[in-house]
Design an enzyme around this catalytic site. Structure first.
Site, PDB file in Angstrom:
ATOM      1  N   TYR A  84       0.836  -1.300  -0.070  1.00  0.00           N
ATOM      2  CA  TYR A  84      -0.141   0.085   0.241  1.00  0.00           C
ATOM      3  C   TYR A  84       0.905   1.363   0.074  1.00  0.00           C
ATOM      4  O   TYR A  84       0.601   2.166  -0.766  1.00  0.00           O
ATOM      5  CB  TYR A  84      -1.011   0.045   1.055  1.00  0.00           C
ATOM      6  CG  TYR A  84      -2.078   1.025   1.352  1.00  0.00           C
ATOM      7  CD1 TYR A  84      -3.185   0.776   0.682  1.00  0.00           C
ATOM      8  CD2 TYR A  84      -1.620   2.461   1.650  1.00  0.00           C
ATOM      9  CE1 TYR A  84      -4.076   1.675   0.885  1.00  0.00           C
ATOM     10  CE2 TYR A  84      -2.716   3.341   1.686  1.00  0.00           C
ATOM     11  CZ  TYR A  84      -3.835   3.080   1.230  1.00  0.00           C
ATOM     12  OH  TYR A  84      -4.803   3.977   1.158  1.00  0.00           O
ATOM     13  N   PHE A 136      -9.481  20.709 -24.420  1.00  0.00           N
ATOM     14  CA  PHE A 136      -9.627  19.173 -24.306  1.00  0.00           C
ATOM     15  C   PHE A 136     -11.113  18.840 -23.255  1.00  0.00           C
ATOM     16  O   PHE A 136     -10.902  19.735 -22.406  1.00  0.00           O
ATOM     17  CB  PHE A 136      -8.747  18.125 -23.999  1.00  0.00           C
ATOM     18  CG  PHE A 136      -8.894  17.010 -24.200  1.00  0.00           C
ATOM     19  CD1 PHE A 136      -9.105  16.347 -25.494  1.00  0.00           C
ATOM     20  CD2 PHE A 136      -9.273  16.106 -23.290  1.00  0.00           C
ATOM     21  CE1 PHE A 136      -9.472  15.139 -25.824  1.00  0.00           C
ATOM     22  CE2 PHE A 136      -9.638  14.674 -23.574  1.00  0.00           C
ATOM     23  CZ  PHE A 136      -9.765  14.380 -24.853  1.00  0.00           C
ATOM     24  N   THR A 137     -11.751  18.281 -23.843  1.00  0.00           N
ATOM     25  CA  THR A 137     -12.984  17.893 -22.987  1.00  0.00           C
ATOM     26  C   THR A 137     -12.933  17.712 -21.577  1.00  0.00           C
ATOM     27  O   THR A 137     -13.401  18.649 -20.726  1.00  0.00           O
ATOM     28  CB  THR A 137     -13.885  16.708 -23.616  1.00  0.00           C
ATOM     29  OG1 THR A 137     -13.071  15.613 -23.557  1.00  0.00           O
ATOM     30  CG2 THR A 137     -14.251  17.108 -25.063  1.00  0.00           C
ATOM     31  N   ASP A 227      -0.018  19.601 -21.290  1.00  0.00           N
ATOM     32  CA  ASP A 227      -0.705  18.470 -21.275  1.00  0.00           C
ATOM     33  C   ASP A 227       0.444  17.720 -22.348  1.00  0.00           C
ATOM     34  O   ASP A 227       0.312  17.869 -23.592  1.00  0.00           O
ATOM     35  CB  ASP A 227      -2.034  18.486 -22.058  1.00  0.00           C
ATOM     36  CG  ASP A 227      -2.710  17.375 -22.194  1.00  0.00           C
ATOM     37  OD1 ASP A 227      -2.240  16.148 -22.268  1.00  0.00           O
ATOM     38  OD2 ASP A 227      -4.065  17.092 -21.746  1.00  0.00           O
ATOM     39  N   LYS A 270      -2.024   6.722 -23.550  1.00  0.00           N
ATOM     40  CA  LYS A 270      -1.563   6.960 -25.034  1.00  0.00           C
ATOM     41  C   LYS A 270       0.100   6.564 -25.285  1.00  0.00           C
ATOM     42  O   LYS A 270       0.003   5.432 -25.483  1.00  0.00           O
ATOM     43  CB  LYS A 270      -1.839   8.115 -25.424  1.00  0.00           C
ATOM     44  CG  LYS A 270      -3.359   8.893 -25.686  1.00  0.00           C
ATOM     45  CD  LYS A 270      -3.947   8.863 -24.305  1.00  0.00           C
ATOM     46  CE  LYS A 270      -5.528   9.582 -24.534  1.00  0.00           C
ATOM     47  NZ  LYS A 270      -6.160   9.561 -23.223  1.00  0.00           N
ATOM     48  N   ARG A 394     -16.091  14.366 -33.046  1.00  0.00           N
ATOM     49  CA  ARG A 394     -15.484  15.434 -32.564  1.00  0.00           C
ATOM     50  C   ARG A 394     -16.133  16.888 -33.175  1.00  0.00           C
ATOM     51  O   ARG A 394     -15.150  17.647 -33.886  1.00  0.00           O
ATOM     52  CB  ARG A 394     -13.830  15.304 -32.720  1.00  0.00           C
ATOM     53  CG  ARG A 394     -13.228  14.354 -32.140  1.00  0.00           C
ATOM     54  CD  ARG A 394     -13.004  14.228 -30.758  1.00  0.00           C
ATOM     55  NE  ARG A 394     -14.097  14.009 -29.831  1.00  0.00           N
ATOM     56  CZ  ARG A 394     -13.985  13.980 -28.507  1.00  0.00           C
ATOM     57  NH1 ARG A 394     -12.844  13.999 -27.721  1.00  0.00           N
ATOM     58  NH2 ARG A 394     -15.004  13.630 -27.718  1.00  0.00           N
ATOM     59  N   PHE A 457     -21.130  13.916 -24.943  1.00  0.00           N
ATOM     60  CA  PHE A 457     -20.807  13.121 -26.069  1.00  0.00           C
ATOM     61  C   PHE A 457     -20.892  11.662 -25.645  1.00  0.00           C
ATOM     62  O   PHE A 457     -20.843  10.587 -26.440  1.00  0.00           O
ATOM     63  CB  PHE A 457     -19.605  13.598 -26.680  1.00  0.00           C
ATOM     64  CG  PHE A 457     -18.255  13.564 -25.976  1.00  0.00           C
ATOM     65  CD1 PHE A 457     -18.246  14.639 -25.181  1.00  0.00           C
ATOM     66  CD2 PHE A 457     -17.497  12.560 -25.475  1.00  0.00           C
ATOM     67  CE1 PHE A 457     -17.187  15.086 -24.235  1.00  0.00           C
ATOM     68  CE2 PHE A 457     -16.438  12.559 -24.597  1.00  0.00           C
ATOM     69  CZ  PHE A 457     -16.333  13.829 -23.915  1.00  0.00           C
TER      70      PHE A 457
HETATM   71  C1  P61 Z   1      -9.145  10.074 -26.495  1.00  0.00           C
HETATM   72  F1  P61 Z   1     -13.562  11.283 -26.301  1.00  0.00           F
HETATM   73  N1  P61 Z   1      -8.056  11.327 -24.291  1.00  0.00           N
HETATM   74  O1  P61 Z   1      -8.250  11.075 -26.890  1.00  0.00           O
HETATM   75  P1  P61 Z   1      -7.774  10.183 -19.446  1.00  0.00           P
HETATM   76  N2  P61 Z   1      -5.546  15.021 -22.189  1.00  0.00           N
HETATM   77  C2  P61 Z   1      -5.687  14.757 -23.609  1.00  0.00           C
HETATM   78  C3  P61 Z   1      -6.324  13.500 -23.786  1.00  0.00           C
HETATM   79  O2  P61 Z   1      -6.215  13.059 -25.106  1.00  0.00           O
HETATM   80  C4  P61 Z   1      -7.209  12.865 -22.841  1.00  0.00           C
HETATM   81  C5  P61 Z   1      -7.029  13.208 -21.476  1.00  0.00           C
HETATM   82  C6  P61 Z   1      -6.180  14.455 -21.160  1.00  0.00           C
HETATM   83  C7  P61 Z   1      -8.983  10.279 -24.824  1.00  0.00           C
HETATM   84  C8  P61 Z   1      -9.918   9.687 -23.939  1.00  0.00           C
HETATM   85  C9  P61 Z   1     -11.159  10.358 -24.268  1.00  0.00           C
HETATM   86  O3  P61 Z   1     -13.723  13.505 -24.999  1.00  0.00           O
HETATM   87  C10 P61 Z   1     -12.977  12.396 -24.474  1.00  0.00           C
HETATM   88  O4  P61 Z   1      -6.771   9.063 -19.120  1.00  0.00           O
HETATM   89  C11 P61 Z   1      -4.883  15.356 -24.435  1.00  0.00           C
HETATM   90  O5  P61 Z   1      -8.803   9.520 -20.579  1.00  0.00           O
HETATM   91  O6  P61 Z   1      -8.450  10.492 -18.462  1.00  0.00           O
HETATM   92  C12 P61 Z   1      -7.997  11.576 -23.135  1.00  0.00           C
HETATM   93  O7  P61 Z   1      -7.147  11.661 -20.100  1.00  0.00           O
HETATM   94  C13 P61 Z   1      -7.613  12.534 -20.365  1.00  0.00           C
HETATM   95  C14 P61 Z   1     -11.665  10.234 -25.192  1.00  0.00           C
HETATM   96  C15 P61 Z   1     -11.367  11.420 -23.150  1.00  0.00           C
HETATM   97  C16 P61 Z   1     -12.864  11.359 -25.189  1.00  0.00           C
HETATM   98  C17 P61 Z   1     -12.020  12.382 -23.490  1.00  0.00           C
HETATM   99  O8  P61 Z   1      -9.648   9.416 -26.880  1.00  0.00           O
END
Ligand code: P61
Length: 506
Positions: A84, A136-137, A227, A270, A394, A457
């Site tokens: 832990y 970003f969303t 980011d 990623k 998107r 979305f």
């Molecule tokens: C993706 F439709 N991306 O591209 P988490 N920053 C950035 C990202 O691309 C990102 C996160 C932070 C996703 C997953 C996803 O509207 C959406 O590990 C540049 O997903 O929590 C994630 O990181 C967040 C898809 C997220 C979406 C939000 O597919």
């Protein structure tokens, strides 16, 4: 050193060079019948997020958590220390982050938005502004939930899908300076610069721009947070497009980028090739201390932050692999290859092709569908119907802010998981989409039947305003690389940009 011939091939993407890996474990996939796809899509409310993966043939929804792990990552997972507190796996992860990026403090989180949440709680006070290259969303959602105000300071080219600017991830410096100058004292929480801006098509920033942003933020005493989720691909684009960096080894370049910031968040799902994980990394001691105070409330003990020991081992190894130039180059080369197949056949896509996916321009693909009828959502549905290929909207569904009018980008993202699909898959995807061009005018608009309060979305449901054409009759597969007349759809420019750019005059 990566041999010249291979570098050339990856840049002029019609011949792909062989991947620097081979498959050892495979996962079966199959194409459902046209009738089964119709009914799966209706059950999913015409939202590709709500499809079951068993109903999907080629899954290009996202590159997030969907990449193939390496044998080294699997082997490292055996060493997971599930203590832990004080886990050896944490210290190995901490070392990997320090070695590659150079940040002093490393706080693991369950995924990227866990890090975004901590950052927003730490840095944002109600009414403060967060200027950023586009948005970003999830990043914007966390800033707003903390009472902050998102301000778009991306260069205008970012929102023009036809503009081939090599660095659409750049920040518009005069706009940033204006926002910083006009803000009240202490009115800026932080400036955020995203590597390979996702919502604009995976578009990189240049080092020159980052350095200029750094100088301005330093002068004003405002933190600059990256980011850095797709920093590896951004670094490869810099090597290829920005004078002076071509010979820099990739790890050194990645470190040089990170060194221009005060901290970073990563979604490790990623570039780091893991199914789950994220990192908040900062240099400031006091900020790190406060982050560790908060992480125990929302994620877990600071030595695991919502991850298992074996997750942290896979992540530490993935971080090392993310700086392997051959691997990163192969990946962006694959994306460029798919883009080239589509563009050559007259499919309207965002140019330049970015880091992690090819983005279809739904305004030009389906000009008959007004934006209030969700053309990108409809196009993503049609792409699935046509060939079992899953993509992601998107456009207005993802990007509209509350009830504000939206006339911004309207895109469908075909995202490549890393190390997963091969050339045959990409050719199939291209052929599926090219086959749709001839049936585009029959694709109907949609009505939104259900919208959740946050990040709609993901779970919204839709109904078609007229029946979709029968995929059994349209999926005539033509040669993806056969020369084809450029369609009028590909020639037209989409409408100018974007009421979603929230510049402030405060
Ligand atoms: C993706 F439709 N991306 O591209 P988490 N920053 C950035 C990202 O691309 C990102 C996160 C932070 C996703 C997953 C996803 O509207 C959406 O590990 C540049 O997903 O929590 C994630 O990181 C967040 C898809 C997220 C979406 C939000 O597919």
């Amino acid at each position: 050193m990566w041999p010249d011939a291979v570098t050339r091939l990856s840049r002029h993407a019609l011949t792909m060079f062989p991947p620097p890996f081979k498959a050892k474990v495979v996962e079966p996939i199959s194409l459902r019948s046209p009738e089964a796809r119709r009914s799966a899509l209706a059950d999913a409310g015409y939202n590709t997020f709500l499809l079951r993966s068993e109903d999907v043939f080629i899954d290009l929804l996202t590159d997030s958590g969907t990449s193939a792990v390496s044998q080294e990552q699997r082997a490292a997972m055996e060493l997971g220390d599930e203590a832990y507190a004080g886990s050896r796996s944490f210290f190995r992860l901490e070392q990997a982050v320090r070695d590659l990026y150079g940040f002093r403090h490393v706080i693991p989180t369950h995924q990227g938005r866990g890090a975004e949440h901590l950052l927003a709680r730490l840095l944002v006070r109600p009414g403060q502004l967060v200027p950023s290259n586009l948005y970003f969303t999830t990043s914007r959602a966390h800033v707003e939930l903390a009472g902050g105000v998102w301000v778009d300071v991306a260069v205008p080219e970012a929102c023009d899908p036809t503009d081939a600017h090599p660095f659409k991830g750049n920040i518009d410096l005069p706009a940033l300076v204006r926002v910083l100058r006009e803000a009240e004292r202490d009115g800026i929480a932080f400036v955020r610069q995203e590597a390979c801006v996702n919502m604009a098509g995976g578009q990189p920033f240049s080092i020159a721009n980052l350095r200029a942003v750094r100088a301005v933020t330093r002068e004003q005493g405002v933190p600059l947070i990256l980011d850095a989720t797709r920093i590896s691909e951004n670094a490869v684009f810099i090597k290829d497009r920005e004078p002076g960096w071509n010979d820099e080894p990739l790890p050194a370049l990645i470190r040089a980028i990170a060194a221009e910031s005060d901290g970073a968040i990563f979604s490790s799902k990623k570039d780091h090739f893991v199914p789950i994980g994220g990192v908040l990394a900062v240099n400031d001691d006091r900020l790190a201390e406060r982050a560790r105070e908060l992480v125990v409330v929302y994620e877990g003990f600071p030595h695991y932050g919502g991850l298992a020991g074996h997750d942290m081992e896979a992540l530490a190894q993935g971080i090392r692999e993310s700086a392997d130039e051959r691997t990163v180059r192969h990946y962006v080369g694959q994306v460029a290859y798919l883009g080239r197949l589509l563009a050559d056949a007259g499919v309207p896509i965002v140019v330049p092709v970015g880091a992690h996916g090819v983005f279809l321009d739904a305004k030009r693909f389906l000009p008959q569908i007004p934006q209030e009828q969700f053309p990108a959502q409809a196009l993503a549905a049609a792409v699935y119907l046509a060939g079992g290929v899953r993509s992601m909207e998107r456009g207005i569904v993802s990007g509209q802010h509350g009830e504000e009018p939206y006339d911004g980008l309207e895109l469908v993202r075909l995202t490549l998981p890393r190390r997963v699909y091969g050339e045959e898959h990409l050719r199939y995807v291209a052929e599926t989409i090219i086959s749709l061009l001839d049936h585009a005018e029959k694709i109907p608009g949609l009505r939104m039947a259900y919208a959740p309060e946050y990040l709609r979305f993901f779970q919204a449901r839709f109904e078609p305003l007229a029946p979709f054409p029968d995929p059994a009759t349209w999926a005539t597969v033509r040669g993806a690389t056969a020369p084809r007349r450029r369609s009028a759809r590909a020639e037209g420019r989409s409408r100018p940009r974007a009421a979603d750019r929230r510049r402030t005059s405060a």
